[in-house]
Design an enzyme around this catalytic site. Structure first.
Site, PDB file in Angstrom:
ATOM      1  CG  HIS A 243      37.270 -49.051 102.217  1.00 47.09           C
ATOM      2  ND1 HIS A 243      38.427 -48.587 101.638  1.00 47.09           N
ATOM      3  CD2 HIS A 243      37.590 -50.241 102.769  1.00 47.09           C
ATOM      4  CE1 HIS A 243      39.403 -49.462 101.833  1.00 47.09           C
ATOM      5  NE2 HIS A 243      38.914 -50.471 102.522  1.00 47.09           N
TER       6      HIS A 243
HETATM    7  C1  BDR Z   1      34.843 -51.873  99.270  1.00 38.88           C
HETATM    8  O1  BDR Z   1      34.564 -53.276  99.257  1.00 38.88           O
HETATM    9  C2  BDR Z   1      33.740 -53.616 100.334  1.00 38.88           C
HETATM   10  O2  BDR Z   1      34.306 -54.631 101.103  1.00 38.88           O
HETATM   11  C3  BDR Z   1      33.583 -52.403 101.183  1.00 38.88           C
HETATM   12  O3  BDR Z   1      32.268 -52.304 101.703  1.00 38.88           O
HETATM   13  C4  BDR Z   1      33.896 -51.257 100.261  1.00 38.88           C
HETATM   14  O4  BDR Z   1      32.751 -50.807  99.591  1.00 38.88           O
HETATM   15  C5  BDR Z   1      36.315 -51.680  99.567  1.00 38.88           C
HETATM   16  O5  BDR Z   1      37.095 -52.295  98.599  1.00 38.88           O
END
Ligand code: BDR
Ligand code: CA
Length: 315
Positions: A243
């Site tokens: 992500h």
């Molecule tokens: C996003 O949500 C958080 O859990 C992660 O760091 C990322 O930024 C993914 O949906």
């Protein structure tokens, strides 16, 4: 080089992104501004300070918002990121460094005004700090080089969310802030969940990183144990999606991504609260106030093998 302020809720994949930004010569990491999200603001800020102290970053660490602008707080995602945000690794409570005295939104305003046209804001958590900065000083919209966001989901493979079927965590945490950021007159690039999930750190990839990237590789491996347990037990995958590092990858090499242009809005309440939508066709309607909003860019594809190679080589 790209001067960036990295706005983050550290967070396991946030730390993967911070270390990536710090390591790559095309990026000058000026600051880590923190926001609640994966962890409480106290824990997230301590995690950022821990990294600064451990690796000797020049970047300032600046504490940001502890809650969303309008909606009730969702609360930290302990099941994904652990009790304090870094899985089984806990930052020491007696750190000697401290955060910049300003709130994050003020730090952002001051930095952008001091270097007009130079700063890229990269946001990988809820967008509260950026929205607060815009509300206090709307003129910064014309002074920021670019805003790169990891958040939302725009429907590739019909994928629209992770915390609900229609909302991604960063946007769901503060949909009002996200709508402010996406409709402001500054250039925004959004890399959503549907694209970040195209890139995958397999268990073997992370093992290899641990073996080849010395202490940093070991640290990434250590913090990712808890994350991989979540993925294995709740998602059914042996590894994790990429992500937050995807937003950094975009800054380093935009050609990794395919983009689509059009105005973006966010659903701020109701069953689809946090849903991100982009109007990307050319059709015009009589009451088309959407057309008044600036066209922003949304990722619709990624060269994932090249991204994984870039991350590996950089770390
Ligand atoms: C996003 O949500 C958080 O859990 C992660 O760091 C990322 O930024 C993914 O949906
Ligand atoms: Ca994050």
């Amino acid at each position: 080089t790209n001067k960036i302020i990295l706005d983050s809720d550290p967070g396991i994949d946030d730390v993967m992104a911070i270390l990536f930004a710090e390591a790559h010569p095309a990026i000058e990491l000026k600051a880590i501004t923190t926001v609640y999200g994966n962890a409480t603001i106290e824990n997230g800020t301590r995690n950022a300070l821990f990294l600064k102290q451990k690796y000797g970053f020049n970047a300032d660490v600046v504490k940001g918002a502890d809650k969303p602008i309008v909606r009730d707080p969702v609360g930290p995602t302990i099941v994904v990121h652990g009790e304090t945000g870094l899985g089984d690794v806990h930052a020491p409570t007696d750190l000697t460094l401290s955060a910049d005295p300003r709130p994050a939104y003020q730090y952002i305003i001051d930095s952008v005004k001091a270097e007009p046209g130079e700063i890229t804001l990269v946001a990988v958590g809820p967008l509260t700090n950026l929205a607060l900065a815009l509300e206090a000083a709307p003129e910064i919209a014309g002074l920021v080089k670019e805003v790169v966001v990891m958040g939302g989901a725009f429907g590739m493979n019909d994928h629209r969310g992770n915390v609900t079927p229609y909302a991604e965590a960063n946007i769901h945490d503060d949909p009002h802030a996200a709508d402010i950021v996406f409709t402001a007159p500054w250039p925004v690039v959004v890399i959503g969940l549907d694209v970040t999930e195209e890139s995958f750190f397999s268990k073997d990839y992370l093992d290899q990183l641990r073996d080849d990237a010395a202490e940093v590789g070991q640290f990434i491996w250590d913090i990712s144990r808890y994350y991989l347990k979540f993925y294995s037990e709740k998602v059914g995958l042996e590894g994790c999606h990429v992500h937050d590092p995807s937003a950094i990858a975009y800054v380093i090499d935009p050609s990794l991504f395919t983009l689509r242009e059009g105005p973006i809005r966010v659903v701020t309440d109701g069953p689809a609260e946090g849903l991100t939508i982009q109007k990307f066709d050319e059709r015009k309607y009589q009451h088309d106030d959407w057309g008044m909003n600036p066209a922003q860019k949304v990722g619709v594809g990624v060269r994932d093998e090249a991204l994984l190679k870039l991350y590996r080589e950089t770390i």
